[in-house]
Every structure is written in structure tokens, then in C-alpha cells.
Design a protein around this motif. Structure first.
Motif, PDB file in Angstrom:
ATOM      1  N   LEU A   1      -2.778  -0.047  -0.352  1.00 63.86           N
ATOM      2  CA  LEU A   1      -3.019   0.871   0.947  1.00 63.86           C
ATOM      3  C   LEU A   1      -3.568   2.060   0.659  1.00 63.86           C
ATOM      4  CD1 LEU A   1       0.496  -0.370   2.771  1.00 63.86           C
ATOM      5  CD2 LEU A   1      -1.871  -0.640   3.711  1.00 63.86           C
ATOM      6  N   GLN A   2      -4.599   2.525   1.389  1.00 65.40           N
ATOM      7  CA  GLN A   2      -4.896   3.925   1.231  1.00 65.40           C
ATOM      8  C   GLN A   2      -4.136   4.835   1.664  1.00 65.40           C
ATOM      9  OE1 GLN A   2      -8.384   4.173   0.141  1.00 65.40           O
ATOM     10  NE2 GLN A   2      -7.640   6.382  -0.289  1.00 65.40           N
ATOM     11  N   GLY A   3      -3.507   5.889   0.880  1.00 64.53           N
ATOM     12  CA  GLY A   3      -2.809   6.943   1.368  1.00 64.53           C
ATOM     13  C   GLY A   3      -1.379   6.725   1.000  1.00 64.53           C
ATOM     14  N   PHE A   4      -1.024   5.426   0.566  1.00 57.26           N
ATOM     15  CA  PHE A   4       0.496   4.978   0.116  1.00 57.26           C
ATOM     16  C   PHE A   4       0.959   5.857  -1.020  1.00 57.26           C
ATOM     17  CE2 PHE A   4       3.589   2.784  -2.207  1.00 57.26           C
ATOM     18  CZ  PHE A   4       4.610   2.585  -1.252  1.00 57.26           C
ATOM     19  N   ARG A   5       0.098   6.188  -1.979  1.00 55.69           N
ATOM     20  CA  ARG A   5       0.135   7.060  -3.203  1.00 55.69           C
ATOM     21  C   ARG A   5      -1.100   8.033  -3.394  1.00 55.69           C
ATOM     22  NH1 ARG A   5       4.634   6.167  -1.740  1.00 55.69           N
ATOM     23  NH2 ARG A   5       6.403   5.204  -3.106  1.00 55.69           N
ATOM     24  N   GLU A   6      -1.075   8.914  -4.373  1.00 60.40           N
ATOM     25  CA  GLU A   6      -1.930   9.722  -4.767  1.00 60.40           C
ATOM     26  C   GLU A   6      -3.473   8.797  -4.878  1.00 60.40           C
ATOM     27  OE1 GLU A   6      -0.036  13.649  -6.522  1.00 60.40           O
ATOM     28  OE2 GLU A   6      -0.324  11.868  -7.885  1.00 60.40           O
ATOM     29  N   ARG A   7      -3.042   7.895  -5.827  1.00 61.19           N
ATOM     30  CA  ARG A   7      -4.334   7.003  -6.126  1.00 61.19           C
ATOM     31  C   ARG A   7      -4.101   5.587  -5.614  1.00 61.19           C
ATOM     32  NH1 ARG A   7      -6.265  11.067  -6.371  1.00 61.19           N
ATOM     33  NH2 ARG A   7      -7.667  12.224  -8.278  1.00 61.19           N
ATOM     34  N   ARG A   8      -5.159   4.884  -4.869  1.00 62.03           N
ATOM     35  CA  ARG A   8      -4.979   3.264  -4.520  1.00 62.03           C
ATOM     36  C   ARG A   8      -5.259   2.588  -5.710  1.00 62.03           C
ATOM     37  NH1 ARG A   8      -8.967   1.323   0.183  1.00 62.03           N
ATOM     38  NH2 ARG A   8      -7.419  -0.169   1.159  1.00 62.03           N
ATOM     39  N   LEU A   9      -4.203   1.352  -5.640  1.00 58.05           N
ATOM     40  CA  LEU A   9      -4.551   0.492  -7.066  1.00 58.05           C
ATOM     41  C   LEU A   9      -5.101  -0.712  -6.143  1.00 58.05           C
ATOM     42  CD1 LEU A   9      -1.073   0.415  -8.426  1.00 58.05           C
ATOM     43  CD2 LEU A   9      -2.811   1.917  -8.839  1.00 58.05           C
ATOM     44  N   ARG A  10      -5.723  -1.495  -6.998  1.00 58.34           N
ATOM     45  CA  ARG A  10      -6.359  -2.720  -6.557  1.00 58.34           C
ATOM     46  C   ARG A  10      -5.960  -3.660  -7.465  1.00 58.34           C
ATOM     47  NH1 ARG A  10     -12.499  -2.984  -4.626  1.00 58.34           N
ATOM     48  NH2 ARG A  10     -11.636  -5.004  -3.712  1.00 58.34           N
ATOM     49  N   PHE A  11      -6.016  -4.964  -6.967  1.00 58.85           N
ATOM     50  CA  PHE A  11      -5.456  -6.185  -7.646  1.00 58.85           C
ATOM     51  C   PHE A  11      -6.147  -7.356  -7.764  1.00 58.85           C
ATOM     52  CE2 PHE A  11      -2.105  -3.503  -5.969  1.00 58.85           C
ATOM     53  CZ  PHE A  11      -1.100  -3.399  -6.759  1.00 58.85           C
TER      54      PHE A  11
ATOM     55  N   ASP B   1       8.239   0.609 -11.361  1.00 62.26           N
ATOM     56  CA  ASP B   1       7.900   1.987 -12.121  1.00 62.26           C
ATOM     57  C   ASP B   1       6.574   2.202 -12.696  1.00 62.26           C
ATOM     58  OD1 ASP B   1      10.703   2.488 -11.973  1.00 62.26           O
ATOM     59  OD2 ASP B   1      11.238   1.268 -13.538  1.00 62.26           O
ATOM     60  N   VAL B   2       5.870   1.074 -13.102  1.00 60.18           N
ATOM     61  CA  VAL B   2       4.719   1.153 -13.404  1.00 60.18           C
ATOM     62  C   VAL B   2       3.681   1.483 -12.476  1.00 60.18           C
ATOM     63  CG1 VAL B   2       2.922  -0.447 -14.624  1.00 60.18           C
ATOM     64  CG2 VAL B   2       5.120  -0.323 -15.621  1.00 60.18           C
ATOM     65  N   SER B   3       3.776   0.840 -11.300  1.00 64.44           N
ATOM     66  CA  SER B   3       3.003   0.973 -10.372  1.00 64.44           C
ATOM     67  C   SER B   3       2.970   2.291  -9.748  1.00 64.44           C
ATOM     68  CB  SER B   3       3.259   0.047  -8.961  1.00 64.44           C
ATOM     69  OG  SER B   3       3.239  -1.112  -9.433  1.00 64.44           O
ATOM     70  N   GLU B   4       4.515   3.096  -9.932  1.00 63.20           N
ATOM     71  CA  GLU B   4       4.381   4.424  -9.486  1.00 63.20           C
ATOM     72  C   GLU B   4       3.763   5.263 -10.361  1.00 63.20           C
ATOM     73  OE1 GLU B   4       5.523   5.964  -6.759  1.00 63.20           O
ATOM     74  OE2 GLU B   4       6.450   4.158  -5.913  1.00 63.20           O
ATOM     75  N   ALA B   5       3.802   5.047 -11.787  1.00 64.22           N
ATOM     76  CA  ALA B   5       3.119   5.698 -12.765  1.00 64.22           C
ATOM     77  C   ALA B   5       1.535   5.637 -12.764  1.00 64.22           C
ATOM     78  CB  ALA B   5       3.760   5.461 -14.048  1.00 64.22           C
ATOM     79  N   MET B   6       1.054   4.525 -12.234  1.00 64.36           N
ATOM     80  CA  MET B   6      -0.383   4.285 -12.472  1.00 64.36           C
ATOM     81  C   MET B   6      -1.006   4.723 -11.113  1.00 64.36           C
ATOM     82  SD  MET B   6      -2.001   0.336 -12.441  1.00 64.36           S
ATOM     83  CE  MET B   6      -3.659  -0.042 -12.810  1.00 64.36           C
ATOM     84  N   ALA B   7      -0.163   4.962 -10.092  1.00 63.42           N
ATOM     85  CA  ALA B   7      -0.778   5.325  -8.838  1.00 63.42           C
ATOM     86  C   ALA B   7      -0.890   7.140  -8.816  1.00 63.42           C
ATOM     87  CB  ALA B   7      -0.085   5.215  -7.647  1.00 63.42           C
ATOM     88  N   LYS B   8      -0.233   7.751  -9.705  1.00 64.52           N
ATOM     89  CA  LYS B   8      -0.486   9.260  -9.942  1.00 64.52           C
ATOM     90  C   LYS B   8      -1.792   9.638 -10.277  1.00 64.52           C
ATOM     91  CE  LYS B   8       4.512   9.870 -11.467  1.00 64.52           C
ATOM     92  NZ  LYS B   8       4.884  10.326 -10.245  1.00 64.52           N
ATOM     93  N   ALA B   9      -2.316  10.645  -9.666  1.00 63.66           N
ATOM     94  CA  ALA B   9      -3.557  11.118  -9.838  1.00 63.66           C
ATOM     95  C   ALA B   9      -3.888  11.385 -11.358  1.00 63.66           C
ATOM     96  CB  ALA B   9      -3.831  12.507  -9.103  1.00 63.66           C
TER      97      ALA B   9
END
Length: 379
Positions: free
Chosen positions: A235-245, A209-217
Motif C-alpha cells: 500500500l502506498q504510504g503504509f511505510r516509508e518505501r512501498r514494496l512490491r511482490f 521484521d524483514v518487511s519492516e527493515a526493507m521498507a525503511k527509506a
């Protein structure tokens, strides 16, 4: 001749499902053995009775805190048998952190790691220049409203564990008490300080849930300090914004140590009518060839060191593995006794009650210690 068909159960996320489907297709082409995979939600994955699954499936993906319970119930077959001794030794050498030994209980190996994970830090490179280097820097971001943290049970308790380990006062794996009272209060107060600056909605959110929320534009979440890393979001393109770790922001003086180990392993049902075929697939999919190749390429998060060290595996996911490896290697292994899973769920709910009501730390820690001690009582 009738082709052999197996059934497997995993968890419902591209990281947990897609690589097993892809690897199973390759396995069928190699051996003629077909494996059909079903999936269950993350919450079910953490709480659904493995004994019930073992009656229906040949292969079951589990997490390591289940091993004490499933051993007591006799629903899984041990995987360390003479025919696979060499392969087992190779997997032990290639363990990322304690991933391989986490499935060893009472002298036997009950699952093979196929997915390695622990609480790490997620960050948005378009919102901040670098991950938070330490807990103090992370709190500064939290005060700006730029931090989330998954607090839905059991993840609040995982953060309690991680902070305890990182502060140099790790929780006990065996009773009677979970943690020294003074240390527990310090951990609770550190977690309370973070909670004061994050959206209360986090108490209903798990890492997905948090990852999905964080990856929104439009999201303003720049940092999540303690979250089970999901390579899919790197991954580039998996969601609107790419996360890093990155490694966790250290609260203590010893770097990114003490994170609560997660990940998954593949286990074999004691009731399977196709145990030799299931065993062969389990060792293959946990091995270097599959893990560094089709497993990682299909969106999996491998549990084998060869994949974590591979340039080809790291490049598409912005160095997810190399950037979090230190945290994984220093991760803390949770309790695994037969009564632990019930404790984990109840303790996380009790912790959330305390955090949301502002209960004094001493009361909460005494309650957790009493609950933990009781979890060792004969069932």
C-alpha cells in the motif's frame, strides 16, 4: 433482549486484526451480534496451544498445520454442516490454491480460509527495475549485499520446503522420512549458498521484521526471494518505501511451484456458547462479498478468488494478488498430523544450527528425517 457478544482471537498485525474488526462492526450493524477481537504475536500465533484459546474464545484464527493437533484434542467444531452445504461448496470452488482444502482433515472442514498466503518474492522498485527472474539472478543480487531472507524459526524450514518443492523434490507429507537424502542435501546446499551472502541478523527475523527493515527509506534490501507476502507493505504510504511482490525466483525448471503454503482460516471453538452466531459470521467473512469488499479494503489479505481477481482489490496494492497468483496456485501443502507442530519448531531450530555452524548436509538431513519419523509416534 440482551445482545449476543462473541469473542475472537487473531494475530497481531494490521493484516490479521484490522479487517476482522472492520467486518465485525458491519456484522453487528447487520445482525446485532457483537464480536470483540483480541490479538497475539506472530510467534505466539504459530505456537500457542489452540486448545487453551478454545476455552476462552468463540472464534479462533488458525493456520492449517494445526488441524491434526486440534482435531485430536477435540477443541474445534467442524464447519461442514448441512445448513451450510451450499456455502461450503461455493468456498471450495473459490479457493486460491489449496487454501480451502488445507483446513480439511479426516473428512471434515475445521476452518474456512480468510487469508491466503505463501512464500513469494518481495522487491523494491526504487532499487531494482524488476523482480529477480530466477534463483541465479537473485544470488547475483545477494552477492551485492542487496538480499535478506527471514530465517527465524519456523521460516528457515519454510524456505527449505519451498526450495525442495521448486527443485522438483518436494518433502513428504507422511513419514517415515521427510525427504530423500540426496535431494535434502541439494536443498540444504542451495540454502547455504544464499545464507553465505545475507546478514546473519536474518536468523532473528520473521517476515514482518524483514518487511519492516526493507521498507525503511535508507534500506539497501532490494530483494527477498522467499517471504510470506504481506499486502500491507504494498500500500502506498503504509511505510516509508512501498514494496512490491512477485512470484518466487525459480531454482528449478518448472516455474514458481512448490512454495510452502501459509495463510489463515477462521475456526469455531467446540466450547462456544454461541455456535450458531459464530458459524454465521465465519461463513459471511469468508465469502466473496466480505472478502472482496470490507475485508480487503481494511488491509486484509483475502483468501477468496473473487478478491484475488478483482481489479478494485489489486489496484491499490500494485497488483499484489495477480503478481503472485501463480506461486499461490502451485504452492505445497505442509504436513498436518497431530505431532507436526512440535516437529516444525524443533526442525527449524535444528536447521538453523546446521546453517550457522556449517554442518555437512548429510548429517542435517538424517537428523531431520529421524525427527520427522518420530513425530508420527503415538502421543
Amino acid at each position: 433482549m440482551t445482545a449476543t457478544s462473541l469473542r475472537g482471537m487473531t494475530w497481531s498485525h494490521p493484516r490479521g486484526y484490522d479487517p476482522l474488526v472492520a467486518c465485525s462492526a458491519l456484522w453487528q450493524a447487520k445482525t446485532g451480534v457483537a464480536i470483540a477481537w483480541d490479538k497475539r504475536s506472530l510467534q505466539d500465533f504459530e505456537s500457542y496451544p489452540v486448545a487453551q484459546l478454545a476455552r476462552e474464545y468463540d472464534l479462533i484464527v488458525i493456520d492449517h498445520p494445526h488441524v491434526g493437533q486440534v482435531t485430536a484434542e477435540g477443541c474445534l467444531s467442524p464447519l461442514d454442516i448441512p445448513e451450510y452445504a451450499a456455502q461450503g461448496e461455493a468456498l471450495a470452488r473459490a479457493s486460491v490454491g489449496a487454501s480451502y482444502p488445507s483446513y480439511r482433515w479426516r473428512g471434515r472442514q475445521w476452518a474456512l480460509p480468510i487469508d491466503a498466503a505463501t512464500q513469494v518474492q518481495a522487491w523494491r522498485p526504487d532499487l531494482i527495475e524488476a523482480p529477480a527472474p530466477d534463483w541465479r539472478a537473485m544470488l547475483a543480487l545477494a552477492r551485492r549485499g542487496a538480499v535478506h531472507c527471514p530465517m527465524r524459526a519456523p521460516h528457515s524450514l519454510m524456505s527449505f520446503y519451498t526450495l525442495a518443492g521448486n527443485l522438483g523434490r518436494p518433502c513428504n507429507i507422511e513419514g517415515p522420512a521427510l525427504i530423500d537424502e540426496a535431494a535434502g542435501v541439494e536443498v540444504y546446499e542451495s540454502l547455504s549458498e544464499l545464507i553465505a551472502h545475507i546478514d546473519p541478523a536474518c536468523f532473528a527475523m520473521d517476515p514482518i521484521d524483514v518487511s519492516e527493515a526493507m521498507a525503511k527509506a535508507e534500506a539497501k534490501i532490494a530483494c527477498v526471494p522467499l517471504i510470506y507476502g504481506y499486502v500491507s507493505y504494498a500500500l502506498q504510504g503504509f511505510r516509508e518505501r512501498r514494496l512490491r511482490f512477485a512470484d518466487i525466483p525459480a531454482a528449478g525448471a518448472h516455474g514458481p511451484v512448490g512454495s510452502a503454503l501459509g495463510g489463515t482460516g477462521i475456526a469455531l471453538s467446540a466450547q462456544s456458547a454461541h455456535r450458531p452466531e459464530a458459524l454465521a459470521f465465519a461463513y459471511w467473512v469468508a465469502g466473496a462479498e466480505a472478502q472482496s469488499g470490507p475485508y480487503a479494503a481494511s488491509g486484509g489479505q483475502p483468501g477468496h478468488a473473487a478478491a484475488w481477481e478483482s481489479l478494485d482489490v489489486n489496484e491499490p496494492v500494485a497488483d499484489f494478488y495477480r503478481a503472485t497468483r501463480a506461486t499461490l496456485e502451485g504452492a505445497w501443502l505442509r504436513p498436518r498430523h497431530a505431532g507436526y507442530m512440535a516437529f516444525q519448531h524443533a526442525a527449524a531450530l535444528r536447521l538453523n544450527e546446521a546453517l550457522t555452524t556449517g554442518e555437512p548436509g548429510k548429517i542435517l538431513v538424517r537428523a531431520l528425517n529421524e525427527m520427522f519419523g518420530s513425530s508420527f509416534a503415538p502421543r
